[in-house]
Structure formats: structure tokens, C-alpha cells
Design a protein around this motif. Structure first.
Motif, PDB file in Angstrom:
ATOM      1  N   GLU A 219       1.020  -1.133   0.119  1.00  0.00           N
ATOM      2  CA  GLU A 219      -0.045   0.114  -0.083  1.00  0.00           C
ATOM      3  C   GLU A 219       0.984   1.141   0.044  1.00  0.00           C
ATOM      4  O   GLU A 219       0.089   2.290   0.099  1.00  0.00           O
ATOM      5  N   THR A 221       3.428   4.295  -1.887  1.00  0.00           N
ATOM      6  CA  THR A 221       3.402   4.765  -3.023  1.00  0.00           C
ATOM      7  C   THR A 221       4.187   4.000  -4.106  1.00  0.00           C
ATOM      8  O   THR A 221       5.151   2.986  -3.733  1.00  0.00           O
ATOM      9  N   GLU A 300       7.676  10.979   2.514  1.00  0.00           N
ATOM     10  CA  GLU A 300       6.364  11.631   2.946  1.00  0.00           C
ATOM     11  C   GLU A 300       6.527  12.796   3.901  1.00  0.00           C
ATOM     12  O   GLU A 300       5.908  13.726   3.589  1.00  0.00           O
ATOM     13  N   ASN A 375      -4.925   3.518   2.685  1.00  0.00           N
ATOM     14  CA  ASN A 375      -5.041   3.079   1.103  1.00  0.00           C
ATOM     15  C   ASN A 375      -5.590   1.450   0.836  1.00  0.00           C
ATOM     16  O   ASN A 375      -6.027   1.343  -0.342  1.00  0.00           O
ATOM     17  N   ARG A 378      -9.368   2.047   0.591  1.00  0.00           N
ATOM     18  CA  ARG A 378      -9.917   2.727  -0.475  1.00  0.00           C
ATOM     19  C   ARG A 378      -9.608   1.796  -1.808  1.00  0.00           C
ATOM     20  O   ARG A 378     -10.575   1.775  -2.549  1.00  0.00           O
ATOM     21  N   ARG A 379      -8.639   0.829  -1.770  1.00  0.00           N
ATOM     22  CA  ARG A 379      -8.326  -0.001  -2.825  1.00  0.00           C
ATOM     23  C   ARG A 379      -9.597  -1.350  -2.921  1.00  0.00           C
ATOM     24  O   ARG A 379      -9.677  -1.756  -3.928  1.00  0.00           O
ATOM     25  N   LYS A 390      -5.988  13.506 -13.985  1.00  0.00           N
ATOM     26  CA  LYS A 390      -5.484  12.594 -13.127  1.00  0.00           C
ATOM     27  C   LYS A 390      -5.526  13.073 -11.688  1.00  0.00           C
ATOM     28  O   LYS A 390      -5.505  14.170 -11.486  1.00  0.00           O
ATOM     29  N   ARG A 391      -6.038  11.849 -10.960  1.00  0.00           N
ATOM     30  CA  ARG A 391      -6.344  12.390  -9.561  1.00  0.00           C
ATOM     31  C   ARG A 391      -5.028  12.643  -8.714  1.00  0.00           C
ATOM     32  O   ARG A 391      -4.274  11.768  -8.767  1.00  0.00           O
ATOM     33  N   PRO A 392      -4.958  13.862  -8.133  1.00  0.00           N
ATOM     34  CA  PRO A 392      -3.590  14.035  -7.367  1.00  0.00           C
ATOM     35  C   PRO A 392      -3.707  12.981  -6.088  1.00  0.00           C
ATOM     36  O   PRO A 392      -4.599  12.573  -5.527  1.00  0.00           O
ATOM     37  N   VAL A 393      -2.474  12.735  -5.717  1.00  0.00           N
ATOM     38  CA  VAL A 393      -2.197  11.820  -4.602  1.00  0.00           C
ATOM     39  C   VAL A 393      -1.828  12.893  -3.395  1.00  0.00           C
ATOM     40  O   VAL A 393      -1.191  13.586  -3.421  1.00  0.00           O
ATOM     41  N   GLU A 395      -0.960  14.262   0.238  1.00  0.00           N
ATOM     42  CA  GLU A 395       0.159  14.113   1.332  1.00  0.00           C
ATOM     43  C   GLU A 395      -0.722  13.471   2.629  1.00  0.00           C
ATOM     44  O   GLU A 395      -1.658  13.871   3.061  1.00  0.00           O
ATOM     45  N   TYR A 396       0.253  12.360   3.031  1.00  0.00           N
ATOM     46  CA  TYR A 396      -0.306  11.710   4.301  1.00  0.00           C
ATOM     47  C   TYR A 396      -0.165  12.634   5.498  1.00  0.00           C
ATOM     48  O   TYR A 396       0.789  13.503   5.627  1.00  0.00           O
TER      49      TYR A 396
END
Length: 654
Positions: A219, A221, A300, A375, A378-379, A390-393, A395-396
Motif C-alpha cells: 500500500e 507509493t 512523505e 490506502n 480505498r483500494r 489525473k487524480r492527485p495523490v 500528502e499523508y
């Protein structure tokens, strides 16, 4: 023979039987039946009938098969193809016979040129002269018995040498095969041991013939997820080699330090993260996993630090730092564990700051594991609709919860210390008032939510806005105040604010401010609130004045009225002389003072007016240190005593 000769041990792979071609079939018929002139339909039918009578051939072998449904055009094409094949075979046979005739004619042209010239082809006559090819009969010389014996001996020697070489090759192959079996047994034993430990063993995507171990986090990046697969290669002796790719060979970890006034006063002990020093394959896998996890953590942290640059977080090449209170900072950097193992501890370090650094280090690792869990959740859910963008990732949340918690804790401790000091000052003056603190009231660990596991519920309690409440009573009955401290984690409201609610007499008509964000403003407002309360409470501390007898030398009791409550100022007038008396109350964190003075009836008091200065003055100060630690008030005058003393009309007695 060469030493590099190898003997294959695998059986030969036989090819599947292919269908005989037409020339092969014609050759078979010529060999079995003779010329085609002898093969007729009547002879073949007679032979088939004879085999049926003898029972040598099965009945269904010669049963007439119905022709397949083929149209006329396709059947005509098949006939043309068969005709072309027969014609090509006949032409090839004619050419081969002509080549043989030319060869024989050229060979005989040496002796009978006239006769053979008629059978030669024109091309052969032009290119090759007549009689250029001849034959001779060579008689083989007779060998003696000794020569035959020598040849036989040499042949036998060569055969023996070949047999010895083959035997040696077989022995070497057997020993090599035995070593290979032992190495393979050792390799697969270690692979099974790795799998029994719970690690996932699979094939390498780009090398299907190589096994690998998945030690990374699925999970994470993509940059770190792809690096979490190492190849399990075999050494010459069969031992397992962990090919980690671009993962650093040295163990690395994120170090947390506390800096106070440009000195390192606390540090997280990185020895807690170091794995057991052993050369086992499991320890190497654990070291690779921990190093990859620490690199992802620092990556991160850098991503989030760039977003929080406007809130005081600074980043350098390998350093992240932010301020949690005045003069105190938290620093993060990625270091090698082996280089820091022999460094001595700093003399300026304190146990409190070491505990703080350790708590921050454990917290950010727990938050990264929580982000991995999110993550995964969500998956496993239904994916959102596809969009061209494109969906942005995002920040944690790693630094933000830690910074919010430390900031909120600093504000809570500061307000609690202030209230403790100012209430001790009030108690030293004999006022019965108190306050209650409920820090981190928004965190409820006993809250039941069945949708998430216990670990996630524990972390989620600290990811929301943090809230603490303080409530206190004032000197006047029914007067009170309460304050809520809220700290938000996410922009744009990242920070701490204070929300007040007060209960004062309606005559004051005071409304609390909507929001306060500075500690100094909060302390000033609480002090001002207590001055307002005391200003309205002092007139009610004494009973209403009664007219004393004419021969009373003690004087009458003055009645105080609130003149300027926001400045803590009260006025009283003497009914006999008409002079005015002023009482001024001042309050700070450590002390409270009360001052009274007589004012001239017709002149305003100022520094240059001696007549307007007080004819008599009472000054008394109460300090927070006057109260003993057990809560008992030290011996001295109370506020009620000083007010009673200041309320006597001393002008009549004078």
C-alpha cells in the motif's frame, strides 16, 4: 579429446511423424509394386478382397468413405494443385536423368568420343572439353600381417582411451550432479524457511525463472512499492543471496531531535530500530524492510513539509524542522545507523526532551502505517468514476497531527499554568473561587464504532480537531467563564484559537470576543474579566451603611459604587463632608493590589495638584506565593478586611 566435452543426460526428443510427401509415396509404390503399369484398379480390388477373406485387414479400413461436401470451384483448384505437383515432380526426375546421362557421356568421352558426343547436351559441350573426365582402376596394396596387427592394436588403444575418457566424463558429471543436487537442496531449504517465517515468495516479474521475496508494503507509493521485491538468487554453494536492487546496503532511519535555544536537548535512540546483528537471511530481509520503510517515511515527511512551509516548517537537503513553542524546535533527518552507533550522548540532553523525541518518532511511524491501512481500504472499495484528469495523490498526515498535538498541548499547559497562578493570587486574598480543566476533551477512547478496527479508531481520535475546555468561577455569585481551546490540523484553519463564554451581571453588558488566537490576548482577557467581576463584587462585600449616632467616633460606613469597571475603579462619597474617595483594583498573574485615596471635591486629581492627592491612602498587595502549597491561606488581611477598612468614614473622627 578436449576436456570441455560434455555428455548430455537428457533423452533425445523425437519429432512427430510428418505426412509423407508425393515423391516419397511414388518411391514407395515403385519399391513395393514395381512400375505403375502393374498397378491397376482390378489388381488392387482383388488384393483387398483376398485380405478381407483372410481376416488380415479390418472391415472399416476399406469401407468407402463419403466424399466431403466440396463445391466445384474448390475441387477444381485441388485438381490443378495436384496436377502441378505431378508435373513438377516429373520435370525434376527428367532433369536428374539428364544430369546422369551427361555425367556418363563425359566419362566415356575419353575412350569413345564419337559415340558419346551424340548423347551429350549442348550446354555440356560448350563448357567442358571432351575427355576431361577419366577413370582408373586402382588396385589396393596388400598389407602385411604385422601392419594389420599394428592397425588393430592402435584401433583398440583408441577405443580404450575413448572409453576411459567417457568413464571419466561420466564420473565428473555424477560428482557435479551430486554437488548440484546438494546446492539445490540447500537453496530450496532456505527458500522454504523464508516462506515459513511468513514472507511472501513469488516470481520476479521481469525474470520468470527467478524467485523473489516481497518485503515491502503493497500500500506504499508506487516508487517504494516496486522496490519492496528482492530476488532470491543462489550462490555456488547453494546459499541464499538477497538481491535488494537499489535498496541501500546500510541500514538507515529517521532521527528525531529536540532543539532548545540552539542546543540539542533531546534525541530518539536509534538503537531501538537496529535489527539483531546476524548474517541470517531473515535479518537481512528485516533490515531491507526497515530501511525501505524509513526512506518512505522521510520522503512523505518532505512532501508534507513543502505544503506546510507557510506554517513555519522549513526543509533543507536532509533536514526538516518546525517550531513547537517559543525557542523549541523538532528536527528530522535521515541518517545511517552504523555511523551513529559509537557517538556519545550530549551533555545538554534532558530526560523530558528525550521522551518527547521518542514519542514523536513512534507517532509518525504509527501514522504512516495508518495511511497504508487507509490506502488498502480505498483500494478494496468501489473505484470512483473515470475522469480525464489525473487524480492527485494527497500528502499523508504525518507532521500535521504531531504539530497540532504539540501546539495544543503547549497552549493547554500555558493556560493551565496561568489560571493556577491567578487563582492562587485570588485565594491569597480570601476569595473562594476555583477552576476545572478538561484537557483533550475531544479525545474519547471509549467511543464505540464497529466500522473500524480498534487500532484505527485510536489513531482517528487524534486526527480530528483537538479540543480542551477550561471553566472557572469568579468572585461574584453566579459569575463564571468557560473557554474552549481548538486546534485544527488541516489548512486553511491550521492553528489554535480560543472561544469564550461568560456569565456576568447584566449591568456590565460585556460580550466575549468571537475568537482569540494568542496566549497573551487570552491572559489579558481573563485578567480583565476578573477585574470586572471584582469591581462589581466589592460593593456587595459589606452590608449597607447605617447612620451612626452623633457621639460615635468610629465614623460612618461608606457606600461604594462602580465608576469605571473596566479599569477596576470604584468611588464613594462621605455624607458628612461630601469628599470623594477612590478605590483602584489592579490584578496580574502573580499579584493583586488595592489602593484607596481621598480626592478633593472640586479639583480633578493630577500629578501637579497637591490638594487633589489623597489625604489618606491604604495600599495592600496579595501575591500568589502567599498561598501555601496545601491550599491554606497564609496569615494576612483578606480582601474583605481591606475593603472594610477602606469603607470607614474617617473624616468625622478627624
Amino acid at each position: 579429446m578436449s576436456d570441455s566435452f560434455t555428455l548430455p543426460l537428457r533423452p533425445l526428443v523425437e519429432k512427430a511423424d510428418a505426412k509423407d510427401t508425393l515423391p516419397v509415396r511414388i518411391a514407395q509404390i515403385n519399391a513395393q509394386r514395381g512400375s505403375f503399369r502393374n498397378v491397376t484398379e482390378q489388381s488392387l480390388q482383388a488384393e483387398i478382397d483376398a485380405q478381407r477373406e483372410k481376416g488380415e485387414a479390418p472391415q472399416e479400413q476399406y469401407e468407402a468413405k463419403e466424399p466431403a461436401d466440396v463445391d466445384a470451384t474448390e475441387r477444381l483448384d485441388q485438381l490443378y494443385k495436384r496436377r502441378a505437383e505431378i508435373t513438377q515432380f516429373a520435370m525434376q526426375a527428367h532433369m536428374e536423368s539428364m544430369f546422369a546421362l551427361d555425367f556418363i557421356s563425359l566419362l566415356l568421352s575419353k575412350h569413345t568420343p564419337r559415340q558419346t558426343e551424340t548423347s551429350m547436351s549442348a550446354f555440356l559441350k560448350q563448357t567442358v572439353p571432351m575427355g576431361s573426365l577419366n577413370t582408373d582402376v586402382i588396385k589396393t596394396p596388400q598389407r602385411s600381417e604385422s601392419a594389420k596387427k599394428d592397425i588393430k592394436t592402435v584401433s583398440r588403444g583408441w577405443k580404450l582411451e575413448s572409453f576411459n575418457a567417457a568413464a571419466n566424463k561420466l564420473l565428473k558429471s555424477a560428482s557435479r550432479l551430486e554437488e548440484e543436487v546438494a546446492a539445490e537442496t540447500k537453496y530450496w531449504g532456505e527458500v522454504l524457511a523464508v516462506k515459513d517465517k511468513g514472507w511472501k515468495v513469488c516470481r520476479i516479474p521481469r525474470e520468470k525463472q527467478v524467485l523473489g521475496v516481497q518485503y515491502g508494503f503493497l500500500e506504499a507509493t508506487p516508487a517504494f512499492r516496486d522496490r519492496g521485491l528482492a530476488a532470491l538468487r543462489r550462490a555456488d554453494d547453494g546459499s541464499l543471496i538477497l538481491d535488494k536492487g537499489i535498496v541501500p546496503s546500510k541500514p538507515r532511519a529517521v532521527r528525531v531531535q529536540v532543539k532548545q535555544d540552539d542546543r540539542i536537548t533531546g534525541c530518539f535512540k536509534l538503537s531501538q530500530l537496529a535489527s539483531v546483528e546476524s548474517d541470517s537471511i531473515e535479518s537481512r530481509i528485516l533490515q531491507a524492510r526497515d530501511t525501505l520503510y524509513e526512506e518512505e517515511l522521510f520522503y512523505e515527511l518532505n512532501r508534507e513539509a513543502r505544503v506546510m512551509a507557510s506554517h513555519g516548517v522549513t526543509t533543507q537537503h536532509n533536514l526538516i524542522q518546525f517550531e513547537i513553542s517559543e525557542g523549541q524546535e523538532i528536527m528530522f533527518d535521515l541518517v545511517d545507523l552504523e555511523e551513529l552507533s559509537d557517538q556519545p550522548d550530549s551533555e545538554t540532553r534532558t530526560q523530558e526532551h528525550d521522551i518527547l523525541a521518542e514519542a514523536v518518532a513512534h507517532a509518525m511511524r504509527i501514522l504512516l502505517a495508518y495511511a497504508h491501512r487507509q490506502n488498502l481500504r480505498r483500494r478494496t472499495q468501489m473505484p470512483p468514476p473515470l475522469t480525464p484528469k489525473k487524480r492527485p495523490v494527497p500528502e499523508y498526515p504525518l507532521l500535521r497531527p504531531i504539530a497540532a498535538y504539540l501546539q495544543h498541548s503547549s497552549h493547554v499547559r500555558s493556560l493551565e499554568s496561568f489560571l493556577n497562578d491567578i487563582y492562587r493570587t485570588l485565594k491569597s486574598a480570601g476569595l473562594e473561587s476555583s477552576y476545572t480543566a478538561n484537557p483533550f476533551s475531544s479525545v474519547n477512547l471509549s467511543r464505540e464504532r464497529k466500522s473500524a478496527p480498534v487500532v484505527e479508531r485510536l489513531v482517528e481520535e487524534f486526527l480530528g480537531p483537538l479540543e480542551s475546555t477550561f471553566s472557572g468561577t469568579l468572585a461574584a455569585p453566579g459569575s463564571s467563564f468557560s473557554v474552549k481551546i481548538r486546534t485544527h490540523l488541516f489548512p486553511p484553519s491550521l492553528g489554535t484559537d480560543y472561544e469564550f463564554s461568560i456569565s456576568l451581571p447584566p449591568s456590565l453588558n460585556v460580550q466575549p470576543p468571537a475568537r482569540l488566537g494568542l496566549k497573551e490576548e487570552v491572559e489579558t482577557f481573563i485578567t480583565h474579566l476578573m477585574i470586572l467581576d471584582l469591581s462589581t463584587f466589592i460593593p456587595s462585600m459589606l452590608p449597607k451603611s447605617k447612620t451612626a449616632p452623633k457621639d460615635n467616633t468610629a465614623g460612618e460606613q461608606l457606600e461604594w459604587e462602580v465608576a469605571f469597571p473596566h479599569y477596576g475603579e470604584l468611588h464613594a462619597s462621605s455624607p458628612s463632608t461630601g469628599r470623594s474617595k477612590k478605590m483602584t483594583l489592579s490584578l496580574s498573574r502573580r499579584e493583586m493590589s488595592l489602593r484607596t485615596s481621598w480626592l478633593d471635591e472640586f479639583q480633578e486629581p493630577d500629578e501637579g495638584n497637591q490638594a487633589g492627592k489623597a489625604a489618606g491612602q491604604v495600599l495592600y498587595t496579595w501575591k500568589a506565593d502567599d498561598e501555601s502549597p496545601d491550599g491554606a491561606r497564609a496569615a494576612g488581611k483578606t480582601l474583605a478586611d481591606v475593603v472594610a477598612e477602606a469603607s470607614r468614614d474617617e473624616t468625622q473622627s478627624s
